[in-house]
Write a protein that holds these residues in place. Structure first.
Motif, PDB file in Angstrom:
ATOM      1  N   LEU A  94       0.828  -1.205   0.000  1.00 51.63           N
ATOM      2  CA  LEU A  94       0.000   0.000   0.000  1.00 51.63           C
ATOM      3  C   LEU A  94       0.865   1.259   0.000  1.00 51.63           C
ATOM      4  O   LEU A  94       0.528   2.273   0.605  1.00 51.63           O
ATOM      5  N   GLN A  95       2.003   1.170  -0.690  1.00 52.64           N
ATOM      6  CA  GLN A  95       2.902   2.303  -0.888  1.00 52.64           C
ATOM      7  C   GLN A  95       3.349   2.287  -2.350  1.00 52.64           C
ATOM      8  O   GLN A  95       2.976   1.392  -3.112  1.00 52.64           O
ATOM      9  N   TYR A  96       4.158   3.262  -2.718  1.00 56.24           N
ATOM     10  CA  TYR A  96       4.608   3.369  -4.102  1.00 56.24           C
ATOM     11  C   TYR A  96       6.011   2.777  -4.242  1.00 56.24           C
ATOM     12  O   TYR A  96       6.939   3.395  -4.749  1.00 56.24           O
ATOM     13  N   GLY A  97       6.130   1.537  -3.770  1.00 57.90           N
ATOM     14  CA  GLY A  97       7.347   0.756  -3.899  1.00 57.90           C
ATOM     15  C   GLY A  97       6.954  -0.664  -4.227  1.00 57.90           C
ATOM     16  O   GLY A  97       5.768  -0.996  -4.316  1.00 57.90           O
ATOM     17  N   SER A 138      11.054 -11.602   7.426  1.00 51.94           N
ATOM     18  CA  SER A 138      10.980 -11.173   8.817  1.00 51.94           C
ATOM     19  C   SER A 138       9.583 -11.485   9.329  1.00 51.94           C
ATOM     20  O   SER A 138       8.668 -11.754   8.549  1.00 51.94           O
ATOM     21  N   VAL A 139       9.419 -11.452  10.644  1.00 52.40           N
ATOM     22  CA  VAL A 139       8.105 -11.715  11.230  1.00 52.40           C
ATOM     23  C   VAL A 139       7.620 -10.474  11.973  1.00 52.40           C
ATOM     24  O   VAL A 139       8.333  -9.485  12.098  1.00 52.40           O
ATOM     25  N   GLY A 140       6.395 -10.566  12.472  1.00 52.63           N
ATOM     26  CA  GLY A 140       5.772  -9.449  13.171  1.00 52.63           C
ATOM     27  C   GLY A 140       4.476  -9.058  12.496  1.00 52.63           C
ATOM     28  O   GLY A 140       4.246  -9.392  11.324  1.00 52.63           O
ATOM     29  N   PRO A 141       3.592  -8.360  13.203  1.00 55.56           N
ATOM     30  CA  PRO A 141       2.324  -7.928  12.615  1.00 55.56           C
ATOM     31  C   PRO A 141       2.571  -6.991  11.432  1.00 55.56           C
ATOM     32  O   PRO A 141       3.538  -6.232  11.423  1.00 55.56           O
ATOM     33  N   ASP A 188      -4.103  -2.565  12.496  1.00 61.36           N
ATOM     34  CA  ASP A 188      -5.488  -2.250  12.842  1.00 61.36           C
ATOM     35  C   ASP A 188      -6.250  -1.665  11.662  1.00 61.36           C
ATOM     36  O   ASP A 188      -7.486  -1.786  11.589  1.00 61.36           O
ATOM     37  N   ARG A 189      -5.530  -1.028  10.733  1.00 65.22           N
ATOM     38  CA  ARG A 189      -6.182  -0.378   9.600  1.00 65.22           C
ATOM     39  C   ARG A 189      -6.303  -1.273   8.372  1.00 65.22           C
ATOM     40  O   ARG A 189      -7.056  -0.945   7.446  1.00 65.22           O
ATOM     41  N   VAL A 190      -5.547  -2.376   8.358  1.00 66.05           N
ATOM     42  CA  VAL A 190      -5.584  -3.239   7.172  1.00 66.05           C
ATOM     43  C   VAL A 190      -6.092  -4.646   7.473  1.00 66.05           C
ATOM     44  O   VAL A 190      -6.317  -5.428   6.543  1.00 66.05           O
ATOM     45  N   TYR A 204      -7.105 -10.105   6.552  1.00 68.55           N
ATOM     46  CA  TYR A 204      -7.554 -11.338   7.215  1.00 68.55           C
ATOM     47  C   TYR A 204      -8.949 -11.112   7.804  1.00 68.55           C
ATOM     48  O   TYR A 204      -9.126 -11.078   9.023  1.00 68.55           O
ATOM     49  N   ALA A 205      -9.928 -10.958   6.941  1.00 70.67           N
ATOM     50  CA  ALA A 205     -11.277 -10.574   7.384  1.00 70.67           C
ATOM     51  C   ALA A 205     -11.852 -11.548   8.402  1.00 70.67           C
ATOM     52  O   ALA A 205     -12.490 -11.129   9.377  1.00 70.67           O
ATOM     53  N   GLU A 206     -11.646 -12.852   8.213  1.00 71.89           N
ATOM     54  CA  GLU A 206     -12.254 -13.843   9.108  1.00 71.89           C
ATOM     55  C   GLU A 206     -11.336 -14.257  10.247  1.00 71.89           C
ATOM     56  O   GLU A 206     -11.789 -14.822  11.242  1.00 71.89           O
TER      57      GLU A 206
END
Length: 347
Positions: free
Chosen positions: A53-56, A111-114, A119-121, A126-128
């Protein structure tokens, strides 16, 4: 000048691959052209960043698939794919496919991590299952298992006219040894070592431990050195385990006066974040290295962590022009590499 204990063996570079929203193809083509230039200049590896969701570049594996068909020697890496956005089984399929297409040149870094701004995506991603997803090391372990050929299911055999495998297909046998973990903490360094990965260090580390209340700035190089040593202490290969360092390095040997001024201004704007740990995570940033190759080589030889690596993937600045990247890469390959004792692939 203190000598390096490990002569520089592999010279690489890292690009973010920015593009204009109005003409994204041109930006992706520019990234591919930079990778092609890197091969012509004799670089050992080219790495791309990952941005959502960026220009990269949002799909580095797809970009490297294209790069694999436009190059023949240079290694192609990701630094890094954040696994919070990925399904490990599907990613394993993509990685193996591109590795085979490249002739065994892929070096996936993860790498790992949220996910950033989770919260915004999370509803879109992961809707369900947004509140039950595991974004820890287990996600990386699953990917490693799939890439290394461990079973993904208990079913295999023939069903009708179709043949099924119990492991990810295609399987690329050497890929498991070329998996990298991008980490900036002692915990990540240890985990990567214990799981037999390679280790990507960057220009960001965690200044771990409590704030002692003084104005003393933690020593970036010493923190990074502690991560490298912890990684190797926990790796089956010990001191031979692969580590790549990714500082921002901008040689100016062939730069125009205008370019030098631009580079110095860029570094100066980023210097304040290097003077103290940033945010709740206490992130510590390394200063950008700008100057002649001789000057940069001297500073790197004095860098405690650099003295214990023999691979680098120097990061290109985000917002420069194509001609700037050409000049920087040319100086890295023809001036700084030799100043660091690196021999060209043809030597």
């Amino acid at each position: 000048m203190p000598p390096t204990s490990r002569p520089l063996r592999k010279l690489g570079f890292l690009t973010i691959g920015l593009f204009d929203e109005a003409d994204p193809r041109r930006g992706h083509e520019s990234t591919l052209e930079i990778i092609e230039l890197g091969e012509r200049l004799g670089f050992d590896s080219a790495w791309v960043r990952h941005r959502h969701l960026q220009y990269g570049i949002s799909s580095p594996v797809a970009v490297l698939a294209a790069a694999s068909q436009r190059t023949g020697r240079i290694e192609l890496g990701t630094a890094v794919i954040p696994l919070g956005w990925e399904n490990p089984l599907r990613l394993a399929e993509d990685l193996a496919t591109v590795d085979l297409l490249s002739g065994g040149r892929l070096n996936p870094g993860v790498s790992v991590g949220p996910p950033m701004h989770y919260d915004r995506v999370k509803e879109a991603l992961y809707a369900e299952t947004a509140d039950t997803e595991d974004f820890g090391y287990e996600r990386a372990r699953r990917l490693l298992d799939f890439v290394r050929g461990k079973p993904a299911t208990d079913f295999s055999g023939v069903e009708g006219f179709e043949v099924f495998s119990d492991r990810v297909q295609p399987h690329s046998p050497g890929l498991g040894s070329r998996m990298w973990y991008g980490g900036g903490s002692l915990r990540s360094a240890r985990w990567a070592g214990e799981h037999g990965m390679n280790f990507l260090t960057s220009s960001v580390v965690k200044a771990e431990g409590p704030d002692d209340g003084t104005d003393a700035v933690p020593d970036f190089a010493e923190i990074q050195l502690s991560h490298i040593r912890a990684f190797r202490a926990h790796h089956p290969d010990g001191d031979d385990a692969r580590v790549s360092q990714g500082l921002v390095v901008i040689p100016t040997d062939s730069a125009t006066p205008a370019q030098r001024a631009k580079y110095e201004e860029y570094a100066a704007k980023r210097t304040p974040r290097t003077t103290a740990p940033q945010g709740p995570a206490r992130l510590l940033f390394a200063p950008d290295l700008v100057g002649t190759s001789a000057d940069i080589a001297e500073r790197l030889h004095a860098h405690a962590a650099f003295r214990e690596v023999d691979e680098v993937a120097f990061a290109l600045p985000f917002t420069f022009e194509q001609e700037d990247y050409v000049q920087i890469l040319t100086d890295l390959a023809t001036r700084l590499g030799p100043a660091l004792g690196r021999r060209s692939p043809a030597a």
